[in-house]
Design an enzyme around this catalytic site. Structure first.
Site, PDB file in Angstrom:
ATOM      1  N   LYS A  68       8.516  -1.178  11.991  1.00 39.29           N
ATOM      2  CA  LYS A  68       9.103  -1.712  10.519  1.00 39.29           C
ATOM      3  C   LYS A  68      10.102  -0.289  11.152  1.00 39.29           C
ATOM      4  O   LYS A  68      11.700  -0.839  10.610  1.00 39.29           O
ATOM      5  CB  LYS A  68       8.793  -1.032   9.215  1.00 39.29           C
ATOM      6  CG  LYS A  68       7.695  -2.298   8.525  1.00 39.29           C
ATOM      7  CD  LYS A  68       7.146  -2.442   7.177  1.00 39.29           C
ATOM      8  CE  LYS A  68       5.811  -0.983   7.404  1.00 39.29           C
ATOM      9  NZ  LYS A  68       4.891  -1.022   8.139  1.00 39.29           N
ATOM     10  N   ARG A 145       5.812  -1.743  -1.584  1.00 37.37           N
ATOM     11  CA  ARG A 145       4.687  -2.557  -1.260  1.00 37.37           C
ATOM     12  C   ARG A 145       3.508  -2.523  -2.256  1.00 37.37           C
ATOM     13  O   ARG A 145       1.794  -3.284  -1.545  1.00 37.37           O
ATOM     14  CB  ARG A 145       3.990  -1.165  -0.709  1.00 37.37           C
ATOM     15  CG  ARG A 145       2.858  -1.017   1.027  1.00 37.37           C
ATOM     16  CD  ARG A 145       2.946   0.114   0.656  1.00 37.37           C
ATOM     17  NE  ARG A 145       2.304   0.703   2.613  1.00 37.37           N
ATOM     18  CZ  ARG A 145       3.064   1.617   3.740  1.00 37.37           C
ATOM     19  NH1 ARG A 145       4.551   1.754   3.148  1.00 37.37           N
ATOM     20  NH2 ARG A 145       2.221   1.814   4.712  1.00 37.37           N
ATOM     21  N   ARG A 179       0.449   5.238  19.196  1.00 42.16           N
ATOM     22  CA  ARG A 179       1.517   5.579  18.624  1.00 42.16           C
ATOM     23  C   ARG A 179       1.140   7.251  18.974  1.00 42.16           C
ATOM     24  O   ARG A 179       0.385   7.917  18.489  1.00 42.16           O
ATOM     25  CB  ARG A 179       1.521   5.582  17.408  1.00 42.16           C
ATOM     26  CG  ARG A 179       2.848   5.785  16.371  1.00 42.16           C
ATOM     27  CD  ARG A 179       3.225   5.576  15.353  1.00 42.16           C
ATOM     28  NE  ARG A 179       2.578   4.909  14.524  1.00 42.16           N
ATOM     29  CZ  ARG A 179       2.380   4.671  13.880  1.00 42.16           C
ATOM     30  NH1 ARG A 179       3.366   3.753  13.377  1.00 42.16           N
ATOM     31  NH2 ARG A 179       1.472   4.318  12.829  1.00 42.16           N
ATOM     32  N   ARG A 223      -0.602  10.936  14.017  1.00 41.11           N
ATOM     33  CA  ARG A 223      -0.874  10.557  13.261  1.00 41.11           C
ATOM     34  C   ARG A 223      -2.315  10.436  13.011  1.00 41.11           C
ATOM     35  O   ARG A 223      -3.066  10.535  13.579  1.00 41.11           O
ATOM     36  CB  ARG A 223       0.017   9.491  12.141  1.00 41.11           C
ATOM     37  CG  ARG A 223       1.492   9.472  11.829  1.00 41.11           C
ATOM     38  CD  ARG A 223       1.993   8.390  11.343  1.00 41.11           C
ATOM     39  NE  ARG A 223       1.124   7.627  10.699  1.00 41.11           N
ATOM     40  CZ  ARG A 223       1.589   6.422   9.600  1.00 41.11           C
ATOM     41  NH1 ARG A 223       3.275   5.844  10.354  1.00 41.11           N
ATOM     42  NH2 ARG A 223       1.235   5.253   9.004  1.00 41.11           N
ATOM     43  N   ARG A 234      -6.446   0.421   6.573  1.00 40.74           N
ATOM     44  CA  ARG A 234      -4.654  -0.261   6.486  1.00 40.74           C
ATOM     45  C   ARG A 234      -4.069  -1.352   6.204  1.00 40.74           C
ATOM     46  O   ARG A 234      -3.781  -2.203   5.607  1.00 40.74           O
ATOM     47  CB  ARG A 234      -3.505   0.703   7.405  1.00 40.74           C
ATOM     48  CG  ARG A 234      -3.470   2.448   6.732  1.00 40.74           C
ATOM     49  CD  ARG A 234      -3.139   3.262   7.584  1.00 40.74           C
ATOM     50  NE  ARG A 234      -1.766   3.212   8.322  1.00 40.74           N
ATOM     51  CZ  ARG A 234      -1.282   3.680   9.405  1.00 40.74           C
ATOM     52  NH1 ARG A 234      -2.441   3.973  10.285  1.00 40.74           N
ATOM     53  NH2 ARG A 234      -0.526   3.146  10.051  1.00 40.74           N
TER      54      ARG A 234
HETATM   55  N1  LIG Z   1       5.388   2.250  -0.725  1.00 38.19           N
HETATM   56  C1  LIG Z   1       4.062   2.683  -1.245  1.00 38.19           C
HETATM   57  N2  LIG Z   1       3.006   2.526  -1.463  1.00 38.19           N
HETATM   58  C2  LIG Z   1       1.587   3.638  -1.888  1.00 38.19           C
HETATM   59  N3  LIG Z   1       1.370   4.096  -0.972  1.00 38.19           N
HETATM   60  C3  LIG Z   1       2.543   4.224   0.440  1.00 38.19           C
HETATM   61  C4  LIG Z   1       3.984   3.653   0.360  1.00 38.19           C
HETATM   62  N4  LIG Z   1       4.665   3.717   1.281  1.00 38.19           N
HETATM   63  C5  LIG Z   1       4.036   4.693   2.116  1.00 38.19           C
HETATM   64  N5  LIG Z   1       2.861   4.995   1.234  1.00 38.19           N
HETATM   65  C6  LIG Z   1       1.258   5.918   1.714  1.00 38.19           C
HETATM   66  O1  LIG Z   1       2.311   6.360   2.697  1.00 38.19           O
HETATM   67  C7  LIG Z   1       0.920   6.083   4.080  1.00 38.19           C
HETATM   68  C8  LIG Z   1       1.479   6.054   5.404  1.00 38.19           C
HETATM   69  O2  LIG Z   1       3.271   4.301   5.492  1.00 38.19           O
HETATM   70  P1  LIG Z   1       3.728   4.325   6.191  1.00 38.19           P
HETATM   71  O3  LIG Z   1       4.228   5.687   7.525  1.00 38.19           O
HETATM   72  O4  LIG Z   1       4.604   3.415   6.212  1.00 38.19           O
HETATM   73  O5  LIG Z   1       2.581   3.463   7.549  1.00 38.19           O
HETATM   74  P2  LIG Z   1       2.729   2.401   7.722  1.00 38.19           P
HETATM   75  O6  LIG Z   1       2.399   2.965   9.527  1.00 38.19           O
HETATM   76  O7  LIG Z   1       0.630   2.255   7.236  1.00 38.19           O
HETATM   77  O8  LIG Z   1       3.208   0.834   6.881  1.00 38.19           O
HETATM   78  C9  LIG Z   1       0.510   4.477   3.797  1.00 38.19           C
HETATM   79  O9  LIG Z   1      -0.733   4.793   4.187  1.00 38.19           O
HETATM   80  C10 LIG Z   1      -0.403   5.162   2.303  1.00 38.19           C
HETATM   81  O10 LIG Z   1      -0.831   5.961   1.773  1.00 38.19           O
END
Ligand SMILES: Nc1ncnc2c1ncn2[C@@H]1O[C@H](COP(=O)(O)OP(=O)(O)O)[C@@H](O)[C@H]1O
Length: 287
Positions: A68, A145, A179, A223, A234
């Protein structure tokens, strides 16, 4: 290029104040006014993608590791709109000395979702800061989300298009584990070479690693939530909490499904094609 929008857009300022107001309201659901027809044909979906620079309101959905961030950030350069990733906002906050830092670190490192309250507050702050700099339009990555987040967003502005990126689960895990991020420039790279053979009628997929340039190599980090155990959690949470968001937008005729055919060289031109974006702009957009 023509802009075909069903409803006028509100400014980012009113979006951010609206989003906070709706969110803090106790009668949230009754305040939501869904402005879009419940079904639009794929053709009208594609027509709505005719955009002009700086004026798109798009969302990127997809499992952890699908890419994404990679494709949303390329499109943000292409279209001249900010790429707003809630995961980045969360990481900035947890690396700060703010009051939420330790709470966020614990939640993120367990692979759980941060509360809707915290996410809306971080997003509102980011939108307000962008508005002050004269930003308009956005590509949201990682938000919404949950169904509740999607309802709040739908209640305050008219999202044009939701791109749902898709890739086999096996590849997602390998991509998260491979990553690497440069702590200096923030760019993402990947050491994984994905080579999944097609079987039982399912297509295989090949993705080259994305190596870091020499200047980034000494500064690469992983990360903390990209461990096998946390990635699996996740992915489980995505299926439980975020997959329903796909249906939310599908039923409103806003969802564009995109199966990644391979790595960036194969996927990027195909994505632009699926989005009806001009062929001649492709070369200049590739970073
Ligand atoms: N819209 C959201 N609602 C709730 N938690 C979020 C949201 N966006 C990000 N997070 C938190 O930040 C973390 C990292 O998000 P992101 O970088 O988008 O990871 P991913 O690779 O899991 O898509 C998520 O695992 C969650 O804990």
């Amino acid at each position: 290029m023509a802009v075909l929008l069903r409803n006028p857009k509100i400014s980012i300022k009113s979006f951010s104040s609206c989003i906070s107001r709706n969110f803090s309201g106790t009668t949230l659901n009754s305040e939501i006014d869904l402005k879009v027809p419940s079904f639009l044909s794929q053709n009208s979906l594609l027509r709505r993608q005719e955009t002009k620079e700086g004026n798109v309101q798009w969302v990127f959905l997809g499992c952890p590791g699908v890419g994404k961030g990679t494709y949303a950030s390329r499109l943000s350069v292409f279209l001249g709109v900010p790429h707003i990733a809630t995961g980045d906002l969360v990481r900035e906050e947890l690396n700060s000395s703010g009051p939420l830092a330790s709470q966020l670190k614990e939640i993120v490192n367990q692979g759980k979702l941060v509360s809707d309250e915290i996410i809306i507050s971080l997003l509102s702050k980011r939108l307000e800061a962008g508005e002050a700099k004269g930003e308009s339009g956005f590509i949201l990555d990682g938000f919404p989300r949950t169904i509740r987040q999607a309802e709040i967003l739908e209640g305050v502005t008219d999202i044009d298009l939701v791109v749902n990126l898709k890739l086999q689960k096996e590849a997602l895990l390998a991509k998260c584990l491979g990553r690497r991020i440069c702590i200096e420039c923030g760019r993402n790279y990947n050491v994984a070479c994905i080579d999944i053979k097609g079987e039982n009628g399912n297509p295989g997929i090949y993705m080259d690693p994305l190596p870091a340039p020499p200047q980034c190599v000494p500064k690469l980090i992983q990360r903390a939530d990209d461990t096998e155990e946390v990635v699996k959690e996740r992915l489980r949470i995505y299926d439980e909490m975020s997959q329903p968001v796909e249906e939310f937008y599908r039923s409103r005729g806003k969802l564009l499904e995109f199966d990644l055919p391979g790595g960036i060289p194969e996927s990027w031109p195909k994505l632009l094609e699926a989005l009806n974006l001009d062929h001649e702009d492709k070369c200049s957009a590739v970073a």
